[in-house]
Every structure is written in C-alpha cells, then in structure tokens.
Design an enzyme around this catalytic site. Sequence first.
Site, PDB file in Angstrom:
ATOM      1  N   TYR A 136       1.790   4.456   3.034  1.00 20.61           N
ATOM      2  CA  TYR A 136       1.031   5.096   4.110  1.00 20.61           C
ATOM      3  C   TYR A 136       1.126   4.594   5.296  1.00 20.61           C
ATOM      4  O   TYR A 136       1.083   3.251   5.655  1.00 20.61           O
ATOM      5  CB  TYR A 136      -0.530   4.674   3.592  1.00 20.61           C
ATOM      6  CG  TYR A 136      -1.413   5.386   4.601  1.00 20.61           C
ATOM      7  CD1 TYR A 136      -1.839   6.682   4.504  1.00 20.61           C
ATOM      8  CD2 TYR A 136      -1.959   4.603   5.731  1.00 20.61           C
ATOM      9  CE1 TYR A 136      -2.671   7.365   5.493  1.00 20.61           C
ATOM     10  CE2 TYR A 136      -2.916   5.087   6.708  1.00 20.61           C
ATOM     11  CZ  TYR A 136      -3.416   6.345   6.498  1.00 20.61           C
ATOM     12  OH  TYR A 136      -4.384   6.953   7.214  1.00 20.61           O
ATOM     13  N   ASN A 205       5.025  -2.244   2.873  1.00 18.41           N
ATOM     14  CA  ASN A 205       3.830  -1.920   3.810  1.00 18.41           C
ATOM     15  C   ASN A 205       2.422  -2.164   3.026  1.00 18.41           C
ATOM     16  O   ASN A 205       1.566  -1.579   3.098  1.00 18.41           O
ATOM     17  CB  ASN A 205       3.923  -0.184   3.621  1.00 18.41           C
ATOM     18  CG  ASN A 205       2.795   0.404   4.746  1.00 18.41           C
ATOM     19  OD1 ASN A 205       2.836   0.106   5.840  1.00 18.41           O
ATOM     20  ND2 ASN A 205       1.634   1.260   3.948  1.00 18.41           N
ATOM     21  N   SER A 244       0.779  -0.305   0.267  1.00 20.90           N
ATOM     22  CA  SER A 244       1.784  -0.118  -0.589  1.00 20.90           C
ATOM     23  C   SER A 244       2.991  -0.565  -0.476  1.00 20.90           C
ATOM     24  O   SER A 244       3.533  -0.729   0.726  1.00 20.90           O
ATOM     25  CB  SER A 244       1.851   1.512  -1.185  1.00 20.90           C
ATOM     26  OG  SER A 244       0.486   1.919  -1.358  1.00 20.90           O
ATOM     27  N   SER A 282      -3.511  -0.713  -2.629  1.00 20.95           N
ATOM     28  CA  SER A 282      -2.130  -0.904  -2.494  1.00 20.95           C
ATOM     29  C   SER A 282      -1.450   0.243  -3.701  1.00 20.95           C
ATOM     30  O   SER A 282      -1.830  -0.170  -4.870  1.00 20.95           O
ATOM     31  CB  SER A 282      -1.506  -2.174  -2.380  1.00 20.95           C
ATOM     32  OG  SER A 282      -0.329  -1.970  -2.212  1.00 20.95           O
ATOM     33  N   GLY A 283      -0.292   0.943  -3.491  1.00 23.18           N
ATOM     34  CA  GLY A 283       0.502   1.469  -4.459  1.00 23.18           C
ATOM     35  C   GLY A 283       1.750   0.587  -4.647  1.00 23.18           C
ATOM     36  O   GLY A 283       2.467   0.796  -4.070  1.00 23.18           O
TER      37      GLY A 283
END
Length: 366
Positions: A136, A205, A244, A282-283
């Site tokens: 993101y 990120n 993420s 977070s991914g």
Amino acid sequence: MTFRSRDLGIVVGDLPTGRHNAITDVPGVRVGHHTLRAGDGPLVVGEGPVRTGVTVVEPRPQVWRSPVFAGFHRLNGNGEMTGLHWIRENGQLTTAIGLTNTHSVGVVRDAIVARLHGERGDDELYFHLPVVAETYDGILSDINGQHVTAAHVDAAFDALSGGPVAEGSVGSGTGMICHEFKGGIGTSSRVVGDTYTVGVLVQANHGRRGRLRVNGVPVGERIPTDEVPSPFDAVVRTARGSGSIIVLIATDAPLLPHQCERLAQRGALAIGRTGGSGENGSGDLLLAFSTGNEGLPRVGLVEPDPDEIPLRMASNTVINGLFDAVIDATEEAILNAVVTADTSVGRDGITAHALDHNRLRTAYAG
C-alpha cells in the site's frame, strides 16, 4: 553514487554474495522497473500527487515455455498475491511476477495476460494465472486515482535486464515506507558452496521505527521519531506498521515445490530479524522459485507429452546452506531498500525521510 548497506560497513552473515549482490545473480532472472512520479501538494483523487509504479521480475525468458517450481509462505495475510491457488495445486510458476500498489493489482494482472497473449498468439488453447503482488502506497500517493496503466506494465517488461538492480524509490517501490523511513525495492544474493546461488528481491513497506534492527542492533530505538519524524505522524488514526512486505526468492538449486515452500518460510525469519512482527495491518507474503529444472511442459488446456519427466532435486545435505542464504539475503535486501531510498514528499506534503547514512553509522556503532 548509490550507497548500499555494505558500502556503510554493514555485512549480514558470512556467505559470499553473487557478482551484483542482487536477485539477478541467479542465471536467467531479470528485473524491470517503471516509475510514476508526478505532482505535488494537496491530494486530488484522479490527479495526484502520484508516487507509484510497476516492477516485473522474470524467472527466465518466456517462463511460460518452461515453468519453474515454486512455493509460497504467508507470515500475515493482509495483502494480495494473485495466482497462488494454482501454485499451491500445481507447484509451478508459469508467468513473470508483477509488483505494484494495492489498488493497481487488477490492471497489472490483465496487462501481463495481454503481454503473454502477444507472445503466444492463438495457435493453441491456454490460460495464464499471473502472479501479481502489492503493498500500500496510499500514505504518499493518490492510490485511489489508479494511475498505473497497461502501458506502464509494458514499459517495465521492456526494461527487463540482468545485472545491477535499481533499488529504493523506484518502480513499484516509489511510494513505499519501511520502519517509518522511506522504503521501496531492495535486493541481495548469496552463493552456497560455490555451487548454488540464492537471490532475493523485496518490496519493503512495513515495520515500526522502534523495532528496526540491523544485525541485531536496535538502530530504530536510537533514531526515534521525535528526531526523524515518521510519515505516519501526519496521518490520523493510522496504525504504525501497516503497509506490507513482498519477498521474492530465486535460486538455481534444483528444488521441488515443497522445498521452495521451505525456502519461502525462512524468508520470514529475516523479516523478524530486522524488526518486523507481521502486524495485523501488514501483508507479509513470500514466494520462492527454483530455476534448477528445465523442460517442464508448458501449461495449457491440452497437456503435452511426455508422460514422465526427469527431474533433479537437491538433497537435504545442502538445504541448511540454502536456508542460511535466504535469511541473510532477505535481511540485507530489506536494509538495502531503506539505505538506497531518497526522502520523498508525497500527497498533502507528507514526508517519508530517508535513513541518513551518518545517523545509521552512529546508531549501528552504539
């Protein structure tokens, strides 16, 4: 001149790197970026400011002709990586991998399908399930403006090359934030026993400032946000650590899908070693692939001959070395994503500060 973590005297582990200390040290792997950077000032959805882009990682040229074995690991699932169901089922990666922002996954996926159709034509019946992953960048960029187009994806493909890889605020990493500093793309590699190469590329990120570690040293605690402000300071009600990380792991060791999955799992250890904790927002998604086998039949609606395929498989006598290589290269790739990134001012004047190299040296020295 671009300084990477090793240029600052930070060395992770004792395995040697490949020639370029990049994922492209794995023979056949290429990386291409296309960067979108336009406008300043207040956010106007559809107009900007824009701080985003596309990155493409190709396991080998026209990988659909000769797929590679692959495996996946999820540390935390607040993210997207398309095509994973088929990888879990079939154990093969059959397309290049696209990286972009959260709200541009669809256009990148569709553009990859169109690109592959241009390569394959209509002489056979086939399908493609491209792998596209996201993080993101809406803290700095007009993410809802959906500025990424198919032409930008084609530009990233046209930029594919081996050798050194541009890092930091480039391609899909343009608008990314890591441990509340400017983040983005980072890469690193390791050589195991003069035989196999492991390369890693990250889109970083993620993370909170106070948890950032460099070789175990708490540098984030020593560079607090009251000294170097966080971009999250300007965003109301945003959980720090949201955002993420995508980790792509390549190797020329001849691994089967379950072994690729084991490598992907070890990349998560490096996220933890640098201070990531797989936060709820977070991914943290990891994909590993092996180019060590060739001749896997291309996937289509009609399975080609032969009925049996000879394969190579690395034994468990070398697997620990590969695990070490993944962990060390992933940790260094995350550090490179931060060290190489430039300060970026995005929408509404929100600033993601670069990690100043002198501050880092001082904090690292204690």
